[in-house]
Design a protein around this motif. Sequence first.
Motif, PDB file in Angstrom:
ATOM      1  N   LEU A 143      14.358 122.490  33.962  1.00 24.86           N
ATOM      2  CA  LEU A 143      14.234 123.513  33.062  1.00 24.86           C
ATOM      3  C   LEU A 143      14.954 124.404  32.043  1.00 24.86           C
ATOM      4  O   LEU A 143      14.496 124.468  30.346  1.00 24.86           O
ATOM      5  N   PHE A 144      15.844 123.816  32.337  1.00 27.08           N
ATOM      6  CA  PHE A 144      17.105 124.833  31.409  1.00 27.08           C
ATOM      7  C   PHE A 144      16.143 123.921  29.625  1.00 27.08           C
ATOM      8  O   PHE A 144      16.304 124.362  28.925  1.00 27.08           O
ATOM      9  N   ASN A 145      16.500 122.481  29.561  1.00 28.43           N
ATOM     10  CA  ASN A 145      16.848 121.942  28.879  1.00 28.43           C
ATOM     11  C   ASN A 145      15.289 121.281  28.334  1.00 28.43           C
ATOM     12  O   ASN A 145      15.227 120.740  27.802  1.00 28.43           O
ATOM     13  N   THR A 146      14.585 121.540  28.989  1.00 23.56           N
ATOM     14  CA  THR A 146      13.142 121.411  28.697  1.00 23.56           C
ATOM     15  C   THR A 146      12.946 122.186  27.660  1.00 23.56           C
ATOM     16  O   THR A 146      12.144 122.681  26.648  1.00 23.56           O
ATOM     17  N   LEU A 147      13.874 123.516  28.185  1.00 16.92           N
ATOM     18  CA  LEU A 147      13.118 125.090  27.296  1.00 16.92           C
ATOM     19  C   LEU A 147      14.274 125.059  26.130  1.00 16.92           C
ATOM     20  O   LEU A 147      13.666 124.909  24.919  1.00 16.92           O
ATOM     21  N   TRP A 148      15.605 123.877  25.855  1.00 16.19           N
ATOM     22  CA  TRP A 148      16.142 123.950  25.047  1.00 16.19           C
ATOM     23  C   TRP A 148      15.142 122.805  24.298  1.00 16.19           C
ATOM     24  O   TRP A 148      15.373 122.918  22.717  1.00 16.19           O
ATOM     25  N   GLY A 149      14.838 122.155  25.070  1.00 17.45           N
ATOM     26  CA  GLY A 149      13.958 120.936  24.256  1.00 17.45           C
ATOM     27  C   GLY A 149      13.150 121.250  23.182  1.00 17.45           C
ATOM     28  O   GLY A 149      12.843 120.549  21.859  1.00 17.45           O
ATOM     29  N   PHE A 150      12.607 121.677  23.517  1.00 24.15           N
ATOM     30  CA  PHE A 150      10.887 122.738  22.979  1.00 24.15           C
ATOM     31  C   PHE A 150      11.533 123.322  21.922  1.00 24.15           C
ATOM     32  O   PHE A 150      10.561 122.672  20.870  1.00 24.15           O
ATOM     33  N   VAL A 151      12.668 124.308  22.274  1.00 25.21           N
ATOM     34  CA  VAL A 151      12.707 124.572  21.010  1.00 25.21           C
ATOM     35  C   VAL A 151      13.581 124.038  19.425  1.00 25.21           C
ATOM     36  O   VAL A 151      13.510 123.955  18.616  1.00 25.21           O
ATOM     37  N   GLY A 152      14.316 123.172  19.900  1.00 26.46           N
ATOM     38  CA  GLY A 152      15.282 122.587  19.530  1.00 26.46           C
ATOM     39  C   GLY A 152      14.663 121.280  18.390  1.00 26.46           C
ATOM     40  O   GLY A 152      14.568 120.993  17.643  1.00 26.46           O
ATOM     41  N   ALA A 153      13.029 120.585  19.396  1.00 26.78           N
ATOM     42  CA  ALA A 153      12.081 119.703  18.499  1.00 26.78           C
ATOM     43  C   ALA A 153      11.866 119.844  17.549  1.00 26.78           C
ATOM     44  O   ALA A 153      11.535 119.457  16.820  1.00 26.78           O
ATOM     45  N   SER A 154      11.172 121.266  17.373  1.00 28.79           N
ATOM     46  CA  SER A 154      10.589 121.813  15.802  1.00 28.79           C
ATOM     47  C   SER A 154      11.949 122.827  14.925  1.00 28.79           C
ATOM     48  O   SER A 154      12.401 124.028  15.851  1.00 28.79           O
ATOM     49  N   GLU A 155      12.464 122.714  14.102  1.00 31.52           N
ATOM     50  CA  GLU A 155      13.809 123.265  13.408  1.00 31.52           C
ATOM     51  C   GLU A 155      12.871 124.661  13.011  1.00 31.52           C
ATOM     52  O   GLU A 155      13.171 125.562  12.768  1.00 31.52           O
ATOM     53  N   ALA A 156      11.709 124.650  12.444  1.00 29.74           N
ATOM     54  CA  ALA A 156      10.415 125.733  11.882  1.00 29.74           C
ATOM     55  C   ALA A 156      10.738 126.175  12.944  1.00 29.74           C
ATOM     56  O   ALA A 156      10.626 127.468  12.361  1.00 29.74           O
ATOM     57  N   TYR A 157      10.280 126.436  14.447  1.00 27.94           N
ATOM     58  CA  TYR A 157       9.777 127.630  15.251  1.00 27.94           C
ATOM     59  C   TYR A 157      10.723 128.444  15.217  1.00 27.94           C
ATOM     60  O   TYR A 157      11.150 129.615  15.933  1.00 27.94           O
ATOM     61  N   SER A 158      12.626 127.189  15.216  1.00 32.57           N
ATOM     62  CA  SER A 158      14.105 127.947  15.445  1.00 32.57           C
ATOM     63  C   SER A 158      14.133 128.833  14.539  1.00 32.57           C
ATOM     64  O   SER A 158      14.075 130.239  14.622  1.00 32.57           O
ATOM     65  N   VAL A 159      13.678 128.480  13.298  1.00 36.19           N
ATOM     66  CA  VAL A 159      14.049 129.870  11.823  1.00 36.19           C
ATOM     67  C   VAL A 159      13.546 130.554  12.260  1.00 36.19           C
ATOM     68  O   VAL A 159      13.548 131.571  11.674  1.00 36.19           O
ATOM     69  N   ALA A 160      11.793 130.739  12.932  1.00 36.85           N
ATOM     70  CA  ALA A 160      10.887 132.063  12.762  1.00 36.85           C
ATOM     71  C   ALA A 160      11.505 132.874  13.480  1.00 36.85           C
ATOM     72  O   ALA A 160      11.654 133.967  12.909  1.00 36.85           O
ATOM     73  N   ILE A 161      11.825 131.888  14.644  1.00 37.70           N
ATOM     74  CA  ILE A 161      12.031 132.692  16.278  1.00 37.70           C
ATOM     75  C   ILE A 161      13.455 133.788  15.716  1.00 37.70           C
ATOM     76  O   ILE A 161      14.315 134.680  15.771  1.00 37.70           O
ATOM     77  N   GLY A 162      14.492 133.143  15.161  1.00 33.51           N
ATOM     78  CA  GLY A 162      15.280 133.393  14.749  1.00 33.51           C
ATOM     79  C   GLY A 162      15.604 134.589  13.216  1.00 33.51           C
ATOM     80  O   GLY A 162      16.395 134.785  13.406  1.00 33.51           O
ATOM     81  N   LEU A 163      14.539 133.988  12.036  1.00 31.63           N
ATOM     82  CA  LEU A 163      14.754 135.178  11.495  1.00 31.63           C
ATOM     83  C   LEU A 163      14.210 136.250  11.933  1.00 31.63           C
ATOM     84  O   LEU A 163      14.530 137.871  11.255  1.00 31.63           O
ATOM     85  N   ILE A 164      13.274 136.780  12.941  1.00 31.67           N
ATOM     86  CA  ILE A 164      12.598 137.994  13.635  1.00 31.67           C
ATOM     87  C   ILE A 164      13.935 138.662  14.180  1.00 31.67           C
ATOM     88  O   ILE A 164      14.546 139.872  14.568  1.00 31.67           O
TER      89      ILE A 164
END
Length: 455
Positions: free
Chosen positions: A180-201
Motif C-alpha cells: 500500500l505504501f509503494n502504491t501511494l508513493w508510486g501514484f504521486v510520483g507518477a505525475s510530477e504535475a500533481y506532486s507540484v500542485a499538492i506541494g504548492l498548497i
Amino acid sequence: MTRAAYSPIPTTETPDIAESVPQWTSLQKLGFRLLFTVGGGMLAVTGGVVLLVTVFGSVVGFDEGHYPCERLLWLLAQIGSYVARGRSVEITRSAGGDMLWMWCFQLGWIVVALPITALWTVMDRRRPNYRSMAASLLVFARFGLALVMIFYGWGKVIPVQMGYMPLPEHQLQLTGDTSLFNTLWGFVGASEAYSVAIGLIELLSGLLLLWNRTWVLGAVGAVISTAQVFLLNLTYDVPVKLVAAQLFLVAVAITCPYWPNLARVVFNRGGTRPVELWSPLWADNRWLRRAGVVAKFGIAALLLVITGVGGVMAYIGYHTPSSTLDGVWRATSFTIDGREATLNQADPQPWVNVAITDRNKVPKLGVVRFVSQEPAGYTTRWLLTIDGDRLELRKPDSDITQVVLRATQPDQDRLVLTGELDGKQIKGIYERRFMERSKSHFRLVSPPIPMDSVR
C-alpha cells in the motif's frame, strides 16, 4: 486668589488592579500547565528533533554516524519503554517512522512532563492567568508548523519526495505484489504535475503562517493539507502516522481562537466578531520583537535554501542516467550452462526481465540498483556496483558480493549479461523495453475506452 483656585481637581477612581486582571480558575491554570509542558514540550522536543532528524537525513544522510540528539532520544525512549513494557528499547535507524522506540519516546516525554507540571503548580500557584504564555505557545506552534509545511511542500514542488518511484528499479513490481505504501508513493510520483500542485498548497501554507496578517489563511491550508496527509498515511500504511497526527492537531489547535466565529458561520447564528489575540511574552520589548522576526525569517530562509539546493541536486540525480545500462530490459534468450532455460527452470530461475538503475551523476545522491524478475513475476532487488563492464550484485542486507556479471552492449538498446549464478553459468540476451506509462500524457480529448476494461 479666590477660593476656587484651591479647590481640588476632580479625579476618576483608579480601579483595583486585582479586579482588572482576569482570574483563571485553579482547574484552568492546571490544564494550561499540562498543555504547555506536554504539548509545548512535544512541539519543542519532539517536533524539533523530528525536523532536525528529517533534515539531517535528507541533507547529510544516515550512512555514517547517529541521529542528531541521539542521547536525548535514547533517554526519553528508555523512560517510556520501561513504563509501558518494563524493559529497554533499541534505537534503530529507519527511513520511516512509527517504530516502537518512537512511540516510547513520546510516552517518555509525557512521563517527564508530569512531574514538571506538578513542580510548576506548587511554585506558581498565585499567578492570576497564563495569557501571555498561551499567546507565546501559539506563536511557537505557528512557527514550528510553518517550518514542517515548508520542508515537505518544497520536497513536492521540487518533485523528489516521491520522485524516485519512476526509476527503472520500481517498474517491474507486479501491482498485486506492491505494498500500500509503494502504491501511494508510486501514484504521486507518477505525475510530477500533481506532486507540484499538492506541494504548492503545503509550501504556501507554511509561508503564510510566518506573517501575522496571513497566518490564519496559512493555518486553514495546513489543516486541510495535514488532514489529507494523515488520512493517506493511515489508510495506505505509510510509516509516518504519528508525526502526521501531531501536525494535524497543531494545525487545528492554533485556529481555536476562531472556532466561535466558524460556528456562527456554519450554523448561521449571527455575525462574526473581531478576534483580539493575547499579547505574547516580551511583546512590549521592541528589540526582542525585532530579533524574533529576524530569527523567524532567517531560519525559514535557511531551510528553503538547504532543502531547495538538496532537492534540485536530487532531482538532477534522479533524471540523469550515468550510462546506457540504465533502463528496463526484456530477455530474448536466457541460457543456463549453455542450454536454453525453460519457464519452470529452477536453481537458478531465468531472469525474464531486469531493471538497472544507474543514476550516479550527483555525489552522495546517486541511485545504483539492479532488479531481476523471474517467470512467476517475483522480483529480487540487488545493490549494484558498476566497474566498467563488471557488475557486482549483492543483497541489501549483505556486505558480500554474491553475483558478478559481465555486461556488453552491441548497441544502446541491446544488452548481454554473462556470469555465474548459483554455481551455474548464465547468459542473458536482452533488448530495451519501453514501458507503456511512457506513452501516457495529458489529454483534453481522450480516445474511447472499452466498456469492459473498467470492470
